[in-house]
Design a protein around this motif. Sequence first.
Motif, short mmCIF file in Angstrom:
data_model
loop_
_atom_site.label_atom_id
_atom_site.label_comp_id
_atom_site.label_asym_id
_atom_site.label_seq_id
_atom_site.Cartn_x
_atom_site.Cartn_y
_atom_site.Cartn_z
N ALA A 76 0.82 -1.21 0.00
CA ALA A 76 0.00 0.00 0.00
C ALA A 76 0.86 1.26 0.00
CB ALA A 76 -0.92 0.00 1.23
N VAL A 77 0.71 2.07 -1.05
CA VAL A 77 1.35 3.38 -1.14
C VAL A 77 0.27 4.38 -1.55
CG1 VAL A 77 3.13 4.79 -2.23
CG2 VAL A 77 3.56 2.35 -1.83
N SER A 78 0.19 5.48 -0.84
CA SER A 78 -0.84 6.48 -1.10
C SER A 78 -0.49 7.29 -2.35
CB SER A 78 -0.96 7.43 0.11
OG SER A 78 -1.91 8.43 -0.15
N THR A 79 -1.22 7.06 -3.43
CA THR A 79 -1.01 7.76 -4.70
C THR A 79 -2.37 8.04 -5.34
OG1 THR A 79 -0.95 5.78 -6.11
CG2 THR A 79 1.13 6.44 -5.06
N PRO A 80 -2.42 8.91 -6.35
CA PRO A 80 -3.68 9.14 -7.05
C PRO A 80 -4.24 7.87 -7.69
CG PRO A 80 -2.17 10.93 -7.51
CD PRO A 80 -1.38 9.90 -6.75
N MET A 81 -3.37 6.91 -8.06
CA MET A 81 -3.86 5.68 -8.67
C MET A 81 -4.53 4.77 -7.65
SD MET A 81 -1.86 2.76 -10.93
CE MET A 81 -1.23 1.83 -9.52
N ASN A 141 -0.14 5.18 7.24
CA ASN A 141 0.08 4.59 8.56
C ASN A 141 1.32 3.71 8.48
OD1 ASN A 141 -0.85 2.08 7.37
ND2 ASN A 141 -2.94 2.84 7.66
N LEU A 142 1.46 2.75 9.39
CA LEU A 142 2.64 1.89 9.43
C LEU A 142 2.80 1.10 8.13
CD1 LEU A 142 4.99 0.87 11.17
CD2 LEU A 142 3.47 -0.96 11.98
N ILE A 143 1.69 0.66 7.55
CA ILE A 143 1.73 -0.14 6.33
C ILE A 143 1.55 0.73 5.09
CG2 ILE A 143 0.61 -1.99 5.03
CD1 ILE A 143 2.24 -2.99 7.37
N THR A 144 0.59 1.61 5.11
CA THR A 144 0.32 2.48 3.95
C THR A 144 1.26 3.67 3.98
OG1 THR A 144 -2.01 1.85 4.00
CG2 THR A 144 -1.42 3.79 2.70
N SER A 151 3.28 7.03 2.36
CA SER A 151 3.16 8.10 1.37
C SER A 151 4.20 7.82 0.27
CB SER A 151 3.41 9.47 2.00
OG SER A 151 4.78 9.62 2.32
N ALA A 152 3.99 8.41 -0.90
CA ALA A 152 4.93 8.19 -2.00
C ALA A 152 6.34 8.66 -1.62
CB ALA A 152 4.44 8.91 -3.26
N ASP A 153 6.44 9.80 -0.94
CA ASP A 153 7.75 10.34 -0.53
C ASP A 153 8.44 9.40 0.45
OD1 ASP A 153 7.48 12.57 -2.12
OD2 ASP A 153 6.63 13.81 -0.52
N GLU A 154 7.69 8.89 1.42
CA GLU A 154 8.27 7.96 2.41
C GLU A 154 8.79 6.70 1.73
OE1 GLU A 154 5.53 8.90 6.38
OE2 GLU A 154 4.88 7.39 4.91
N PHE A 155 7.97 6.16 0.84
CA PHE A 155 8.35 4.93 0.15
C PHE A 155 9.62 5.13 -0.68
CE2 PHE A 155 8.28 2.63 -3.90
CZ PHE A 155 8.49 1.35 -3.43
N VAL A 156 9.68 6.20 -1.43
CA VAL A 156 10.82 6.44 -2.32
C VAL A 156 12.11 6.64 -1.53
CG1 VAL A 156 11.81 8.12 -3.92
CG2 VAL A 156 9.49 7.26 -4.28
N LYS A 157 12.06 7.46 -0.49
CA LYS A 157 13.27 7.71 0.31
C LYS A 157 13.80 6.42 0.91
CE LYS A 157 12.22 12.51 1.54
NZ LYS A 157 11.78 13.44 2.60
N GLU A 158 12.91 5.57 1.40
CA GLU A 158 13.34 4.31 2.00
C GLU A 158 13.83 3.35 0.93
OE1 GLU A 158 11.79 0.80 5.05
OE2 GLU A 158 10.46 2.47 4.56
N SER A 159 13.13 3.27 -0.18
CA SER A 159 13.47 2.29 -1.22
C SER A 159 14.86 2.54 -1.81
CB SER A 159 12.43 2.31 -2.34
OG SER A 159 12.52 3.48 -3.13
N LEU A 160 15.28 3.80 -1.88
CA LEU A 160 16.60 4.10 -2.45
C LEU A 160 17.75 3.61 -1.58
CD1 LEU A 160 16.00 7.67 -3.96
CD2 LEU A 160 16.44 5.54 -5.21
N ASN A 161 17.47 3.33 -0.30
CA ASN A 161 18.50 2.74 0.56
C ASN A 161 18.77 1.29 0.20
OD1 ASN A 161 19.07 4.99 2.14
ND2 ASN A 161 17.45 4.53 3.60
N TYR A 162 17.85 0.65 -0.54
CA TYR A 162 17.93 -0.78 -0.78
C TYR A 162 18.39 -1.14 -2.19
CZ TYR A 162 14.81 -0.74 3.33
OH TYR A 162 14.26 -0.52 4.57
N VAL A 163 18.90 -0.19 -2.97
CA VAL A 163 19.21 -0.49 -4.37
C VAL A 163 20.34 -1.50 -4.52
CG1 VAL A 163 18.32 1.70 -5.23
CG2 VAL A 163 20.74 1.50 -4.62
N LEU A 206 10.67 -1.67 4.79
CA LEU A 206 10.81 -2.71 5.81
C LEU A 206 9.45 -3.23 6.25
CD1 LEU A 206 12.61 -4.38 7.66
CD2 LEU A 206 12.62 -2.46 9.29
N ALA A 207 8.49 -2.33 6.44
CA ALA A 207 7.14 -2.75 6.85
C ALA A 207 6.52 -3.67 5.81
CB ALA A 207 6.26 -1.53 7.08
#
Length: 306
Positions: A226-231, A238-241, A243-255, A265-266
Amino acid sequence: VEQFFISVGLLVCLACLAKCMRFFKCIFFSFWKVLPSSFLQSMGQWAVITGAGDGIGKAYSFELARRGLNIVLISRTLAKLQAVAEEIEWTTGRHVKIIQADFTKDDIYEDIEENLKGLEIGILVNNVGMLPNLLPSYFLDTSDEIQRLIHCNITSVVKMTKLVLKHMDSRRKGLILNISSGAALCPCPLYSLYSASKAFVCTFSKALQVEYRARGIIIQVLTPFAVSTPMTKYLNTNLITKSADEFVKESLNYVTIGDETCGSLAHEVLASFLSLVPSRVFYSSAFRRLLLTRYADYLKQNANIR
């Protein structure tokens, strides 16, 4: 027979160990190791993002610009592209180039290739995608957009990758992030088209990484939930859902973590839990009824909010 079962047991243990290693790597990268911006900059001067008008694509555009890359925004709506480009240039000082393209069509790639000529592209984010039916529905009840979905969710990944990968291959470095979905991790009834198209992205990406890893190129598929986006139309985070900004910042640590990650991680914890659920549970009529009921309640709540 005994040897056979010992071999099977060892294979199961190895598979579980591999999953645990990925999970613990996520924990390590989440809390102790942040990917330096210099690593992303070393890939090349420009980052290309498809579906950059809003949501995850827009978030990647801003975050990669903050980390020192120039940005190529590709999307369908020119007004959105212009607004995002202006904001990125104003807030980060990076150069931004926009390309208007409708990825539900197949005759756009010559124009895109022409517009990308001469750019040292270090990062490609294949983010563009469409969800044909936001609400769960049976295949025969979905809108008649099969070919448009194939072009947007599948063809775009293949053709954009081919356009950019050949130049990365000649330079022996580059990063390709293909945005799939948690719905790709197992067949998803009532979202059959979307689930299958995102499963293609997973298989294609992981096979391609095997082919080009030795050439210094990272190809990673992300399978967020779950990522909060217009789509997705998720309104609250929340912990699982995320925001797009939160997801992107975290995901770039895992490249550098491997060929596949949930990007959060959640979401890794959620994926590990769901992998323990027998597939017959997801295929049961009770699960389908639960899904339909949940979204009926979701619609009522949203109607009240608006």
